[in-house]
Design an enzyme around this catalytic site. Structure first.
Site, short mmCIF file in Angstrom:
data_model
loop_
_atom_site.label_atom_id
_atom_site.label_comp_id
_atom_site.label_asym_id
_atom_site.label_seq_id
_atom_site.Cartn_x
_atom_site.Cartn_y
_atom_site.Cartn_z
N GLU A 114 0.82 -1.22 0.00
CA GLU A 114 0.00 0.00 0.00
C GLU A 114 0.85 1.27 0.00
O GLU A 114 1.68 1.45 0.90
CB GLU A 114 -0.93 -0.01 1.23
N LYS A 165 -8.07 -0.86 11.10
CA LYS A 165 -7.34 -1.30 9.91
C LYS A 165 -6.11 -0.40 9.72
O LYS A 165 -5.03 -0.85 9.33
CB LYS A 165 -8.26 -1.24 8.68
N ASP A 179 3.67 -13.94 11.80
CA ASP A 179 2.37 -14.42 11.33
C ASP A 179 1.35 -13.27 11.37
O ASP A 179 0.83 -12.93 12.44
CB ASP A 179 1.95 -15.58 12.24
N HIS A 181 -2.04 10.31 -1.20
CA HIS A 181 -2.12 9.10 -2.04
C HIS A 181 -1.83 9.45 -3.48
O HIS A 181 -1.10 8.77 -4.18
CB HIS A 181 -3.52 8.50 -1.97
C1 MEV Z 1 -6.27 2.87 4.62
O1 MEV Z 1 -5.40 1.80 4.34
C2 MEV Z 1 -6.37 3.08 6.11
C3 MEV Z 1 -7.36 4.13 6.54
O2 MEV Z 1 -8.63 3.82 6.00
C4 MEV Z 1 -7.40 4.12 8.04
C5 MEV Z 1 -8.47 4.99 8.65
O3 MEV Z 1 -9.50 5.22 8.01
O4 MEV Z 1 -8.26 5.43 9.80
C6 MEV Z 1 -7.01 5.49 6.00
#
Ligand code: MEV
Length: 413
Positions: A77, A253, A269, A369
């Site tokens: 990413e 995430k 892992d 990004h």
């Molecule tokens: C993207 O990989 C991770 C985000 O979605 C985390 C978040 O929303 O806090 C940007």
């Protein structure tokens, strides 16, 4: 190692800085470009026909408990490594504070077909000393190092298929992730458990909800650097995650973007960590899934970030020692224990979470990004050296990030 402006160097110059700093051998340097020989891969998994590579980069500016760290991350990413480095820079000169529990994992043993489950549990717990002796009779190295089975606990589960026991063996895994040691201990104990209870042992397996193997990290981002409106915006975002499970999931995430990338880079892992992290996000809050990290303001109005979570990783065993690049990662990290590695990973998790919610709370994540995306497109169009940034910046300004446009620009030069 000079960290300032590392991202502006060519790949060759970055590799040179790294190899000078860590005194890499010729073989180790080659590992950076060709990380996993197919013969090694063939011993790691089945039906191997090739290997799969990912970008491997270094997160900069990490200072943890006063020690500077360069952190290898493997991720597909864009922005993750840059975001971690930037968040770490913003909390300097103090950096992160980290502490951790002992590396204790839970092994589960399920016992069924019992006449009296409550009585069976009582009898087993009376035999705890004897059972722990059996548990520690096989792996003398782990025991010599101070690890091994330390406790036996259990509860009776009332299920649709009748009463059963859920036993937990607590195992100090020292510098191993522990799955092998724990599963071996669970299997070793089973015949004696069946003998004592007259029941039948079914599952014998580690639990990835490693509530006894946790790390706690904190960092303070000064209001002079962040600005008061940004801190307020971050707190609004945090409140959103506290009150909406859909947001909390994506927020977490973001934590795992950092943690999984270091996990992968060190041959650990990722699935075990992901399962444990998300489960813990609700376990510690009585079943309500919440953000793993917490944010608040201190008396001076600075932003304080805290992250406490389970982190079961090893620096011995498994791919940490068979994957050449994982070995190199451990050399770069200069960690002396699995606990230290877990602390670093948790700091990266907090850094990535902070970076994501800071961007989301202010300008949004798309600009960053897009800048990286534009660089990739410029490279794909054939840009080299200084051309890459020139073409990328122009495409961003024009809001026209396309391969054809990059090619057009390069032809004009
Ligand atoms: C993207 O990989 C991770 C985000 O979605 C985390 C978040 O929303 O806090 C940007």
């Amino acid at each position: 190692m000079k960290q300032e402006g590392f991202y502006k160097l060519s790949i060759k110059d970055r590799q040179k800085l790294l190899t000078d700093e860590f005194n890499f051998s010729k073989e180790e340097i080659q590992t950076l470009g060709n990380s996993l020989p197919i013969e090694t891969a063939d011993k790691m998994a089945e039906n191997v026909v090739g290997t799969f590579s990912l970008p491997y980069g270094l997160a900069m500016n990490f200072k943890i408990n006063g020690e500077e760290k360069i952190v290898p991350m493997a991720t597909e990413e864009p922005s993750v490594i840059a975001a971690a480095s930037n968040a770490a820079k913003l909390c300097l000169p103090e950096g992160f504070k980290a502490s951790a529990s002992l590396p204790i994992m839970i092994g589960q043993i399920q016992v069924i077909k019992l006449n009296d489950a409550n009585f069976a549990l009582k009898t087993l717990l009376k035999e705890k000393k004897h059972l722990l002796e059996i548990a520690n009779s096989r792996d003398s190295t782990l025991v010599k190092l101070g690890g091994g089975a330390k406790d036996l606990q259990g509860k009776v589960l009332e299920t649709k298929r009748g009463k059963m026991l859920s036993l937990q063996v607590l195992v100090d895994c020292r510098d191993a992730m522990g799955a092998n040691a724990v599963n071996t201990i669970c299997e070793l104990l089973s015949p004696e458990i069946e003998k004592i209870t007259g029941g039948k042992v079914r599952l014998r397996i580690i639990s990835n909800l490693a509530i006894h193997r946790t790390v706690k990290v904190t960092a303070v981002w000064k209001k002079e650097l962040l600005s008061e409106p940004t801190i307020e915006a971050i707190l609004d975002s945090h409140e959103f995650a506290l009150n909406d499970v859909f947001r909390a999931t994506t927020n977490n995430k973001g934590v795992m973007n950092g943690i999984s990338a270091v996990c992968l880079a060190t041959g650990n892992d990722t699935r075990a960590l992901e399962a444990g992290a998300h489960s813990y996000a609700s376990y510690k809050n009585n079943g309500k899934y919440l953000p793993l990290a917490n944010y608040s303001k201190n008396k001076s109005g600075d932003l304080v970030g805290e992250l406490e979570m389970p982190l079961a990783v090893g620096i011995v065993g498994g791919a940490t020692k068979t994957h050449p690049l994982a070995k190199l990662s451990l050399k770069i990290l200069q960690v002396k224990s699995a606990v230290e590695l877990a602390q670093i990973m948790t700091c990266v998790g907090l850094a990535n979470n902070f970076a994501a919610i800071r961007a989301l709370s202010t300008e949004g994540i798309q600009r960053g990004h897009m800048e990286l995306h534009a660089r990739n497109i410029a490279v794909a169009a054939g840009a080299k050296g200084a051309q890459i940034d020139q073409v990328a910046n122009k495409m961003v300004l024009e809001k026209n990030i396309r391969l054809e446009r990059a090619k057009e620009m390069l032809n004009k030069k």
